[in-house]
Write a protein that holds these residues in place. Sequence first.
Motif, PDB file in Angstrom:
ATOM      1  N   VAL A 402       0.884  -1.168   0.447  1.00 55.87           N
ATOM      2  CA  VAL A 402       0.200  -0.185   0.395  1.00 55.87           C
ATOM      3  C   VAL A 402       0.762   1.075  -0.103  1.00 55.87           C
ATOM      4  O   VAL A 402       1.659   1.816   1.280  1.00 55.87           O
ATOM      5  N   PRO A 403       1.497   1.225  -1.235  1.00 57.77           N
ATOM      6  CA  PRO A 403       2.470   2.813  -1.545  1.00 57.77           C
ATOM      7  C   PRO A 403       1.978   4.383  -0.539  1.00 57.77           C
ATOM      8  O   PRO A 403       2.540   5.155  -0.763  1.00 57.77           O
ATOM      9  N   ARG A 404       1.308   4.068  -1.793  1.00 60.81           N
ATOM     10  CA  ARG A 404       0.178   5.392  -1.918  1.00 60.81           C
ATOM     11  C   ARG A 404      -1.455   5.139  -1.959  1.00 60.81           C
ATOM     12  O   ARG A 404      -1.876   4.709  -2.213  1.00 60.81           O
ATOM     13  N   PRO A 405      -2.094   6.562  -1.748  1.00 63.56           N
ATOM     14  CA  PRO A 405      -1.220   7.863  -0.874  1.00 63.56           C
ATOM     15  C   PRO A 405      -0.618   8.134   0.440  1.00 63.56           C
ATOM     16  O   PRO A 405      -0.932   6.780   1.039  1.00 63.56           O
ATOM     17  N   ARG A 406       0.095   8.788   0.438  1.00 68.19           N
ATOM     18  CA  ARG A 406       0.970   8.754   1.657  1.00 68.19           C
ATOM     19  C   ARG A 406       0.035   8.674   2.803  1.00 68.19           C
ATOM     20  O   ARG A 406      -0.122   7.916   4.082  1.00 68.19           O
ATOM     21  N   THR A 407      -1.451   9.651   3.116  1.00 63.77           N
ATOM     22  CA  THR A 407      -2.221   9.583   4.605  1.00 63.77           C
ATOM     23  C   THR A 407      -2.654   8.090   4.298  1.00 63.77           C
ATOM     24  O   THR A 407      -3.487   7.508   5.400  1.00 63.77           O
ATOM     25  N   LYS A 408      -3.289   7.048   2.860  1.00 67.62           N
ATOM     26  CA  LYS A 408      -3.797   6.055   3.560  1.00 67.62           C
ATOM     27  C   LYS A 408      -2.764   4.975   3.946  1.00 67.62           C
ATOM     28  O   LYS A 408      -2.895   4.713   4.873  1.00 67.62           O
ATOM     29  N   ARG A 409      -1.319   5.496   3.640  1.00 71.21           N
ATOM     30  CA  ARG A 409      -0.087   4.460   4.157  1.00 71.21           C
ATOM     31  C   ARG A 409       0.097   4.838   5.848  1.00 71.21           C
ATOM     32  O   ARG A 409      -0.008   3.617   6.454  1.00 71.21           O
ATOM     33  N   ALA A 410      -0.030   6.376   6.313  1.00 71.74           N
ATOM     34  CA  ALA A 410      -0.010   6.798   7.489  1.00 71.74           C
ATOM     35  C   ALA A 410      -1.061   5.986   8.010  1.00 71.74           C
ATOM     36  O   ALA A 410      -1.369   5.096   9.323  1.00 71.74           O
ATOM     37  N   ALA A 411      -2.828   5.572   7.499  1.00 74.64           N
ATOM     38  CA  ALA A 411      -3.278   5.275   8.635  1.00 74.64           C
ATOM     39  C   ALA A 411      -2.807   3.734   8.956  1.00 74.64           C
ATOM     40  O   ALA A 411      -3.717   3.253   9.672  1.00 74.64           O
ATOM     41  N   LEU A 412      -2.617   3.527   7.815  1.00 72.41           N
ATOM     42  CA  LEU A 412      -3.206   1.879   7.248  1.00 72.41           C
ATOM     43  C   LEU A 412      -1.554   1.612   8.798  1.00 72.41           C
ATOM     44  O   LEU A 412      -2.203   0.803   9.507  1.00 72.41           O
ATOM     45  N   ILE A 413      -0.639   2.203   8.936  1.00 75.41           N
ATOM     46  CA  ILE A 413       0.192   1.738   9.967  1.00 75.41           C
ATOM     47  C   ILE A 413       0.070   1.718  11.397  1.00 75.41           C
ATOM     48  O   ILE A 413       0.533   1.220  11.662  1.00 75.41           O
ATOM     49  N   ALA A 414      -0.826   3.271  11.640  1.00 77.49           N
ATOM     50  CA  ALA A 414      -1.102   3.302  12.706  1.00 77.49           C
ATOM     51  C   ALA A 414      -2.540   2.894  13.416  1.00 77.49           C
ATOM     52  O   ALA A 414      -2.068   2.029  14.335  1.00 77.49           O
ATOM     53  N   ILE A 415      -3.235   1.992  12.040  1.00 77.39           N
ATOM     54  CA  ILE A 415      -4.168   1.237  12.550  1.00 77.39           C
ATOM     55  C   ILE A 415      -3.656  -0.491  12.702  1.00 77.39           C
ATOM     56  O   ILE A 415      -4.376  -0.163  13.846  1.00 77.39           O
ATOM     57  N   ALA A 416      -3.417  -0.649  11.831  1.00 80.92           N
ATOM     58  CA  ALA A 416      -2.629  -2.487  12.351  1.00 80.92           C
ATOM     59  C   ALA A 416      -1.864  -2.033  13.494  1.00 80.92           C
ATOM     60  O   ALA A 416      -1.771  -2.942  14.347  1.00 80.92           O
ATOM     61  N   ASN A 417      -0.985  -1.017  14.185  1.00 74.48           N
ATOM     62  CA  ASN A 417      -0.360  -0.747  15.617  1.00 74.48           C
ATOM     63  C   ASN A 417      -1.217  -0.589  16.485  1.00 74.48           C
ATOM     64  O   ASN A 417      -1.184  -1.001  17.633  1.00 74.48           O
ATOM     65  N   CYS A 418      -2.358  -0.116  16.339  1.00 66.70           N
ATOM     66  CA  CYS A 418      -3.534   0.593  17.319  1.00 66.70           C
ATOM     67  C   CYS A 418      -3.786  -1.342  17.898  1.00 66.70           C
ATOM     68  O   CYS A 418      -4.314  -1.617  18.738  1.00 66.70           O
ATOM     69  N   VAL A 419      -4.095  -1.889  16.391  1.00 68.60           N
ATOM     70  CA  VAL A 419      -5.176  -3.163  16.616  1.00 68.60           C
ATOM     71  C   VAL A 419      -3.413  -3.875  17.345  1.00 68.60           C
ATOM     72  O   VAL A 419      -4.465  -4.626  18.537  1.00 68.60           O
ATOM     73  N   SER A 420      -2.155  -3.862  17.226  1.00 64.81           N
ATOM     74  CA  SER A 420      -2.025  -5.205  18.246  1.00 64.81           C
ATOM     75  C   SER A 420      -1.316  -4.388  19.571  1.00 64.81           C
ATOM     76  O   SER A 420      -1.316  -5.088  19.987  1.00 64.81           O
TER      77      SER A 420
END
Length: 488
Positions: A402-420
């Motif tokens: 999920v390389p682009r857009p940056r805000t989507k990538r940022a949200a994916l990283i944060a959501i995954a980290n939140c769930v974990s």
Amino acid sequence: MEKTASLNQIEHVETAAHLEAEYLARFPLLATKTEEELAKLNKSVLRKLDWKFLPCITMMLLMSYLDRINVSNARLAGMQEDLHMSDVEWSAGISLFYVGYIITQIPGNVFIAKHEPRVIMPLVMLTWSVVTICMPAAKSPWAFMLCRFLVGVTEGPFVPMVTLLTSSWYTKHESPIRMGIWHAGNIISNVFSGLLAAGILTNMDNIAGLHAWQWFLLLEGIVSILVACGSFWLLPNFPNNTGTYYFTEEEQEMAKYRMLVSSGGHSEDDEGDMWGGVWMAVKDPFTWLFAAMHFALIIAQSFKDFFPSIVKTLGFGTVATYFIQAPPYVFAYLFTLLVSWSSGRMLEHGWHIIAAISMTLVGTVVMISTLNVGARYFSLFLLCAGPFLGLNIQLSWETTVVPRPRTKRAALIAIANCVSSVSHWFTPYFFLQNQAPRYQLGGGCIIVGCGLTIVFALLTKWWSWKKNQELIKEEERTGVHNPWRYAS
């Protein structure tokens, strides 16, 4: 032919010559350069990133993780007893850190995607360092819990920020080994924590009327402030908004070009608003597959906050217990670098994660099934090897597909980290002192995490394969070549 060769040198993927020409046409300062000139610029960009950015974020993460785990060794030095805390109250303090940690991750990471990380990240670090320095003043369980909650609030966005920034500068082949290097902050912090504990917690008790654990927290907080101040000069922003203070104009264009090739022609320049990116991530199945895998990996890593207590059950003296924590983590770091390099070179993630986490599964079974000191210490090497490596490759994997857009990538990283991070609300209760020395419940928890990691890694590989089949069918239907493929 020169331009085609230069592209393959910059990014190891096959791309049609007309696509490369189209990419280069977007960068006037690169369009007329020869293969040798492009290669030289590429090396110059990588050299600056590897010698300025990478050491800086490695040190920042080292201090972040030291700050997160310092209470584990402080516990061995009597912090729990001095604050008159029960096991349940202590575990509640550990859990409350992750309550605060979760709250700020998504808004923090999406915010930084639209702003300047070179300013925001050092400020975040300064904030949590100040809270850490205040912690030695705690006189009660409630004060300890409050401090841990506030440290979690301030640290929450930091690891997602580092992941986002790294994936904005390094290509999908370069990313795993670089993330492995800065992941030293996670792994080597456990080494430093044990060594610092051996030096401070055994020699500084009652100096200036403070307990040794108070000195331990205080000194770590001071060093963290110094690192934060230095990072203002060593961090870049994103490729599209980093000024000439960091790169020349030609190097800036090369940085953008490298990432354009790596992402199959999708520009790093962000689009849409912050919450639009969040909604895009929420709708993408990759987000939830990676969130589930991240959750399982953190469960498999749940021993980390209690590792000093596990090592203590081997029966060595206090100083020896501090020192022998280090070798398993040194092994884990070297193992992470080796396998991360392999993952980036092969552009394969799933099987690398599965192989590593299987080692942890074996190590956990040994740890809970025998009291033999040699076998149990060996099991700790296997225990540490898998989750840290698996987490590193998973972070690289999610930012690659999920390389682009940056805000989507940022949200994916944060959501995954939140769930974990939700796992930290319950896993501390599996490592109570009355479970020593085997910690059967804790071991069972780790085994479940390993099993779930394998399941979700396989599911994510299957989903990547399915998405690639859709791309192939679309190519056949339209006759238009698309070089982009989802890494598995």
